[in-house]
Design a protein around this motif. Structure first.
Motif, mmCIF file in Angstrom:
data_model
loop_
_atom_site.group_PDB
_atom_site.id
_atom_site.type_symbol
_atom_site.label_atom_id
_atom_site.label_comp_id
_atom_site.label_asym_id
_atom_site.label_seq_id
_atom_site.Cartn_x
_atom_site.Cartn_y
_atom_site.Cartn_z
ATOM 1 N N HIS A 171 -11.049 8.349 16.908
ATOM 2 C CA HIS A 171 -12.181 7.672 16.665
ATOM 3 C C HIS A 171 -12.815 8.081 15.048
ATOM 4 C CE1 HIS A 171 -16.100 5.549 17.340
ATOM 5 N NE2 HIS A 171 -16.511 6.781 16.646
ATOM 6 N N ALA A 172 -12.609 7.178 14.099
ATOM 7 C CA ALA A 172 -12.901 7.111 12.612
ATOM 8 C C ALA A 172 -11.861 8.241 12.113
ATOM 9 C CB ALA A 172 -14.387 7.662 12.600
ATOM 10 N N GLY A 173 -10.860 8.548 12.804
ATOM 11 C CA GLY A 173 -9.743 9.311 12.347
ATOM 12 C C GLY A 173 -8.933 8.563 11.124
ATOM 13 N N GLN A 174 -7.510 9.104 11.057
ATOM 14 C CA GLN A 174 -6.655 8.795 10.276
ATOM 15 C C GLN A 174 -6.274 7.215 10.481
ATOM 16 O OE1 GLN A 174 -2.951 10.897 10.114
ATOM 17 N NE2 GLN A 174 -1.861 9.194 9.014
ATOM 18 N N TYR A 175 -6.257 6.788 11.978
ATOM 19 C CA TYR A 175 -5.906 5.437 12.238
ATOM 20 C C TYR A 175 -6.947 4.459 11.730
ATOM 21 C CZ TYR A 175 -5.682 1.358 15.492
ATOM 22 O OH TYR A 175 -5.830 0.063 15.913
ATOM 23 N N VAL A 180 -9.617 0.757 7.342
ATOM 24 C CA VAL A 180 -10.864 0.187 6.656
ATOM 25 C C VAL A 180 -10.500 0.442 5.269
ATOM 26 C CG1 VAL A 180 -13.196 0.711 6.159
ATOM 27 C CG2 VAL A 180 -12.398 1.053 8.531
ATOM 28 N N LEU A 181 -9.786 1.385 4.833
ATOM 29 C CA LEU A 181 -9.210 1.527 3.523
ATOM 30 C C LEU A 181 -8.572 0.198 2.974
ATOM 31 C CD1 LEU A 181 -8.270 5.324 3.088
ATOM 32 C CD2 LEU A 181 -10.063 4.211 1.927
ATOM 33 N N ALA A 182 -7.931 -0.379 3.798
ATOM 34 C CA ALA A 182 -7.032 -1.513 3.412
ATOM 35 C C ALA A 182 -7.801 -2.824 3.612
ATOM 36 C CB ALA A 182 -5.892 -1.678 4.655
ATOM 37 N N ALA A 183 -8.826 -2.920 4.525
ATOM 38 C CA ALA A 183 -9.531 -4.225 4.778
ATOM 39 C C ALA A 183 -10.875 -4.204 4.160
ATOM 40 C CB ALA A 183 -9.723 -4.460 6.198
ATOM 41 N N ASP A 184 -11.551 -3.055 3.808
ATOM 42 C CA ASP A 184 -13.032 -2.941 3.283
ATOM 43 C C ASP A 184 -13.035 -1.628 2.559
ATOM 44 O OD1 ASP A 184 -15.540 -3.243 2.769
ATOM 45 O OD2 ASP A 184 -16.144 -2.269 4.702
ATOM 46 N N PRO A 185 -12.286 -1.449 1.684
ATOM 47 C CA PRO A 185 -12.145 0.086 0.812
ATOM 48 C C PRO A 185 -13.433 0.420 0.191
ATOM 49 C CG PRO A 185 -11.022 -1.849 -0.601
ATOM 50 C CD PRO A 185 -11.409 -2.325 0.928
ATOM 51 N N GLY A 186 -14.521 -0.639 -0.191
ATOM 52 C CA GLY A 186 -15.859 -0.281 -0.590
ATOM 53 C C GLY A 186 -16.725 0.307 0.674
ATOM 54 N N THR A 231 -4.583 6.328 4.569
ATOM 55 C CA THR A 231 -4.150 5.690 3.229
ATOM 56 C C THR A 231 -4.354 4.252 3.581
ATOM 57 O OG1 THR A 231 -1.803 5.606 3.810
ATOM 58 C CG2 THR A 231 -2.565 7.540 2.823
ATOM 59 N N ALA A 232 -4.793 3.465 2.547
ATOM 60 C CA ALA A 232 -4.577 1.913 2.477
ATOM 61 C C ALA A 232 -3.173 1.255 2.909
ATOM 62 C CB ALA A 232 -5.022 1.465 1.234
ATOM 63 N N ALA A 233 -2.382 2.141 2.525
ATOM 64 C CA ALA A 233 -0.745 1.712 2.610
ATOM 65 C C ALA A 233 -0.596 1.778 4.297
ATOM 66 C CB ALA A 233 0.113 2.636 1.955
ATOM 67 N N GLU A 234 -0.967 2.865 4.892
ATOM 68 C CA GLU A 234 -0.636 2.810 6.427
ATOM 69 C C GLU A 234 -1.783 1.945 7.086
ATOM 70 O OE1 GLU A 234 -1.157 5.981 9.894
ATOM 71 O OE2 GLU A 234 -1.853 6.520 8.020
ATOM 72 N N GLY A 235 -2.903 1.627 6.500
ATOM 73 C CA GLY A 235 -3.674 0.713 7.133
ATOM 74 C C GLY A 235 -3.279 -0.874 6.962
ATOM 75 N N ARG A 236 -2.599 -1.124 5.918
ATOM 76 C CA ARG A 236 -2.034 -2.363 5.987
ATOM 77 C C ARG A 236 -0.834 -2.482 7.098
ATOM 78 N NH1 ARG A 236 -3.148 -1.812 0.562
ATOM 79 N NH2 ARG A 236 -1.265 -0.634 0.058
ATOM 80 N N GLU A 237 -0.088 -1.620 6.982
ATOM 81 C CA GLU A 237 0.985 -1.464 8.200
ATOM 82 C C GLU A 237 0.494 -1.844 9.523
ATOM 83 O OE1 GLU A 237 3.303 2.251 7.541
ATOM 84 O OE2 GLU A 237 4.236 1.551 5.741
ATOM 85 N N LEU A 238 -0.762 -1.172 9.848
ATOM 86 C CA LEU A 238 -1.232 -1.138 11.152
ATOM 87 C C LEU A 238 -1.943 -2.408 11.504
ATOM 88 C CD1 LEU A 238 -3.009 2.396 10.973
ATOM 89 C CD2 LEU A 238 -1.365 1.617 12.401
ATOM 90 N N ILE A 239 -2.423 -2.960 10.287
ATOM 91 C CA ILE A 239 -3.169 -4.603 10.403
ATOM 92 C C ILE A 239 -1.889 -5.207 10.872
ATOM 93 C CG2 ILE A 239 -4.211 -6.331 9.343
ATOM 94 C CD1 ILE A 239 -5.877 -4.293 7.572
ATOM 95 N N ASP A 240 -0.826 -5.247 10.173
ATOM 96 C CA ASP A 240 0.501 -6.041 10.590
ATOM 97 C C ASP A 240 0.842 -5.783 12.022
ATOM 98 O OD1 ASP A 240 0.570 -7.321 8.313
ATOM 99 O OD2 ASP A 240 2.051 -5.898 7.396
ATOM 100 N N ALA A 241 0.977 -4.545 12.381
ATOM 101 C CA ALA A 241 1.232 -4.184 13.910
ATOM 102 C C ALA A 241 0.238 -4.772 14.783
ATOM 103 C CB ALA A 241 1.145 -2.726 14.047
ATOM 104 N N LEU A 242 -1.108 -4.637 14.395
ATOM 105 C CA LEU A 242 -2.155 -5.106 15.445
ATOM 106 C C LEU A 242 -1.948 -6.739 15.417
ATOM 107 C CD1 LEU A 242 -5.327 -3.074 14.348
ATOM 108 C CD2 LEU A 242 -4.076 -3.077 16.546
#
Length: 266
Positions: A171-175, A180-186, A231-242
């Motif tokens: 919950h609000a951890g790395q995952y 959020v870093l990938a989808a809404d970095p601001g 990291t944003a890079a991990e975030g993009r990979e997770l969005i693709d997996a979802l």
């Protein structure tokens, strides 16, 4: 409209919606919550994640020749577990059920027969409602849509989302912070994020033992996991997996959509 805008129902006119709506359209509904996510993330994290999953899934479906549209997110859910933290806005389970049921019935009245729920809020009471809706709308009925729910808490999908997600202390951890870093970095408070220590509370085990809140399990700042490692890079990979989770679920439930798309390309 931009390329992404054409995938959002709210960016369409009503005549354009009329042309889209029909039995072969896949209507994707992002479901989130408004609740605390540590001192480094905004209250709409679950909305951001669900919307990112839905939009990427719609892109992938359209690329495969399947008609898809993304509805506005459901911004509220069952959020009893964040009791005691400011910003939490919860619905009762029956209220969430009624909202989703009305939404599906409204789409059904307009000819839509295929609805997907993309959920990012992981509280068990919230997920129970979504599973119930999907069960109630699992089989085709006269003038009613079928609902599918790619449930990322199921073992089949959890294994595709990384070690932290599988541990439950996410919950609000790395995952979530990575997405959020990938989808809404601001939206990420970077200074706070990088300074936060990893917090392990054995969340799932304590919930199964009867814990009722994050404070009770020891997540005193409304987060667990390791946000500093995100990291944003991990975030993009997770969005693709979802998103892939959605596409696989749609293909398994409605293979005819893909068969017709393949036929039309021959």
């Amino acid at each position: 409209m931009t390329g992404n805008d054409e995938l959002r129902l709210t960016r369409r006119t009503w005549p354009e919606a009329r042309a889209l709506f029909g039995p072969d359209l896949v209507a994707i509904v992002p479901v989130g919550s408004t609740e605390p996510h540590g001192p480094h993330l905004p209250l709409d994290v679950d909305v951001t994640i669900a919307d990112a999953q839905a939009m990427r899934a719609a892109e992938l479906l359209v690329e495969q020749g399947v008609s898809a549209i993304v509805l506005p997110p459901v911004n509220y859910g069952v959020t009893f577990f964040t009791d005691g933290f400011e910003g939490r806005v919860t619905l009762r389970p029956g209220t969430l059920w009624a909202v989703l049921e009305d939404l599906v019935d409204s789409l059904s009245e307009q000819g839509v027969r295929r609805v997907v729920l993309c959920n990012a809020h992981l509280e068990p009471g919230h997920i129970k409602v979504l599973r119930g809706i999907a069960k109630d709308y699992a089989e085709p009925r006269a003038e009613k849509a079928v609902v599918v729910f790619p449930d990322n808490t199921r073992r089949r999908w959890a294994g595709t989302l990384g070690a932290e997600f599988q541990s439950g202390d996410c919950h609000a951890g790395q995952y979530e912070t990575s997405i959020v870093l990938a989808a809404d970095p601001g939206g990420v408070r970077a200074e706070a994020q990088k300074s936060l220590p990893s917090v392990q509370v054995d969340l799932v085990e304590k919930m199964q033992a009867g814990a009722q809140s994050f404070r009770e399990v020891g997540a005193v700042d409304a987060y667990c996991g390791d946000p500093a490692a995100a990291t944003a890079a991990e975030g993009r990979e997770l969005i693709d997996a979802l998103a892939e989770m959605v596409c696989v679920t749609v293909r398994e439930r409605w293979p005819d959509l893909f068969e017709r798309a393949a036929e039309s390309n021959r």
